[in-house]
Design an enzyme around this catalytic site. Sequence first.
Site, PDB file in Angstrom:
ATOM      1  N   HIS A  31      -0.191  -5.757  34.106  1.00 29.27           N
ATOM      2  CA  HIS A  31      -1.608  -5.423  33.936  1.00 29.27           C
ATOM      3  C   HIS A  31      -2.043  -5.768  32.508  1.00 29.27           C
ATOM      4  O   HIS A  31      -2.253  -4.892  31.671  1.00 29.27           O
ATOM      5  CB  HIS A  31      -1.835  -3.932  34.221  1.00 29.27           C
ATOM      6  CG  HIS A  31      -3.270  -3.534  34.320  1.00 29.27           C
ATOM      7  ND1 HIS A  31      -3.785  -2.854  35.402  1.00 29.27           N
ATOM      8  CD2 HIS A  31      -4.317  -3.707  33.468  1.00 29.27           C
ATOM      9  CE1 HIS A  31      -5.071  -2.618  35.217  1.00 29.27           C
ATOM     10  NE2 HIS A  31      -5.414  -3.117  34.042  1.00 29.27           N
ATOM     11  N   HIS A  33      -4.887  -7.963  30.507  1.00 29.37           N
ATOM     12  CA  HIS A  33      -6.091  -8.789  30.445  1.00 29.37           C
ATOM     13  C   HIS A  33      -5.960  -9.741  29.251  1.00 29.37           C
ATOM     14  O   HIS A  33      -5.665  -9.299  28.126  1.00 29.37           O
ATOM     15  CB  HIS A  33      -7.326  -7.915  30.240  1.00 29.37           C
ATOM     16  CG  HIS A  33      -7.557  -6.925  31.350  1.00 29.37           C
ATOM     17  ND1 HIS A  33      -8.377  -7.197  32.421  1.00 29.37           N
ATOM     18  CD2 HIS A  33      -7.075  -5.677  31.548  1.00 29.37           C
ATOM     19  CE1 HIS A  33      -8.401  -6.151  33.221  1.00 29.37           C
ATOM     20  NE2 HIS A  33      -7.607  -5.209  32.720  1.00 29.37           N
ATOM     21  N   THR A 114     -11.237 -12.756  33.968  1.00 26.49           N
ATOM     22  CA  THR A 114     -12.435 -13.060  34.748  1.00 26.49           C
ATOM     23  C   THR A 114     -12.937 -14.436  34.355  1.00 26.49           C
ATOM     24  O   THR A 114     -13.251 -14.666  33.182  1.00 26.49           O
ATOM     25  CB  THR A 114     -13.540 -12.018  34.472  1.00 26.49           C
ATOM     26  OG1 THR A 114     -13.026 -10.706  34.709  1.00 26.49           O
ATOM     27  CG2 THR A 114     -14.755 -12.264  35.353  1.00 26.49           C
ATOM     28  N   HIS A 211      -8.670  -2.002  39.961  1.00 29.80           N
ATOM     29  CA  HIS A 211      -8.838  -0.915  38.997  1.00 29.80           C
ATOM     30  C   HIS A 211      -9.370   0.268  39.794  1.00 29.80           C
ATOM     31  O   HIS A 211     -10.435   0.168  40.417  1.00 29.80           O
ATOM     32  CB  HIS A 211      -9.815  -1.318  37.899  1.00 29.80           C
ATOM     33  CG  HIS A 211      -9.212  -2.197  36.845  1.00 29.80           C
ATOM     34  ND1 HIS A 211      -8.733  -3.461  37.118  1.00 29.80           N
ATOM     35  CD2 HIS A 211      -9.003  -1.981  35.517  1.00 29.80           C
ATOM     36  CE1 HIS A 211      -8.253  -3.988  35.993  1.00 29.80           C
ATOM     37  NE2 HIS A 211      -8.391  -3.106  35.015  1.00 29.80           N
ATOM     38  N   GLU A 214     -10.616   5.092  37.543  1.00 30.60           N
ATOM     39  CA  GLU A 214     -10.614   5.196  36.077  1.00 30.60           C
ATOM     40  C   GLU A 214     -11.436   6.387  35.602  1.00 30.60           C
ATOM     41  O   GLU A 214     -11.112   7.016  34.599  1.00 30.60           O
ATOM     42  CB  GLU A 214     -11.151   3.910  35.452  1.00 30.60           C
ATOM     43  CG  GLU A 214     -10.214   2.726  35.567  1.00 30.60           C
ATOM     44  CD  GLU A 214     -10.733   1.516  34.820  1.00 30.60           C
ATOM     45  OE1 GLU A 214     -10.440   1.390  33.617  1.00 30.60           O
ATOM     46  OE2 GLU A 214     -11.448   0.700  35.447  1.00 30.60           O
TER      47      GLU A 214
END
Length: 292
Positions: A31, A33, A114, A211, A214
């Site tokens: 995980h 980014h 993304t 996700h 959260e």
Amino acid sequence: MAEPTPFILSQYGNLKNLEKYCRDMPKIELHAHINGSISPETLQQLVERKKKYKPHLAQFTIPKRKLDVIDDFFSIFKFVYQLTDDEESIGYITESVILDFKKDGVQYLELRTTPRSDKDGMTKESYVGIVTSVIQKFSYPEHGIIVKLILSIDRRNTLEEAMETVNLAIKYKNKGVVGVDLCGDPKEGHIDNVKPAFIEAKKHGLKITLHFGEIKANIPEHASMLAISPDRLGHATHLDSESKDFISLKNIPIEICMTSNVLCNTVKNYYEHHIRDFLLTGHLCCICVSDI
């Protein structure tokens, strides 16, 4: 620096030896980014490269370690994205992030990002192209690390935008893309707006991670999200009893991001972290970094 505990002193001698032991330990990271894993040194190098054409970027400062609320985290990205708004910068940060993880003993790495476009010529496809081209430079055992890619769908995306990301993931499956993610500001958007894109991704053999939970406000979405049959869930901080039972029944692995949770203030401290609940029941978890 904190004083070493008696256990650390007896087992490792000092904190430096413990740090070396942790770095040398073979690890996986599921995980991470790309834009959130850039080191302070790399960020500063990007500032130096960009400030001639964008003088306001010279004002960029590394954020304080602990945020007041998770919202502060997303505002930081508005600045980071200005530092990474062209293909050269995207390639540069991708390689830097991979090398940083390799230095920390990671042998299997799944990056996620993304796809973005920019008015100066970078398209979402060229973005994915440059990231996958860097990833393909690394192989195991020659480079000591295996790197794969997950393409992320922002919660604010329209279904058309989400499908564009899925189509790119399908197109680049043979170049290292292994799955699709749902990410972004948990206060924005709704899973139902982009759900068909995830269903399409599964039809083409792509894995799904979301996700999940959260913030407490996301709980009403949980049933719809779990109906996708995700392969993994990220964070899973706030769970209702029905979700908890379903996740346990299906044994869905959890990407636990402890430091990220504490620093973003979605969890008060490490002692009260929800990883305890999963560990007590023997649920499958992987400790990850997220954007730290």
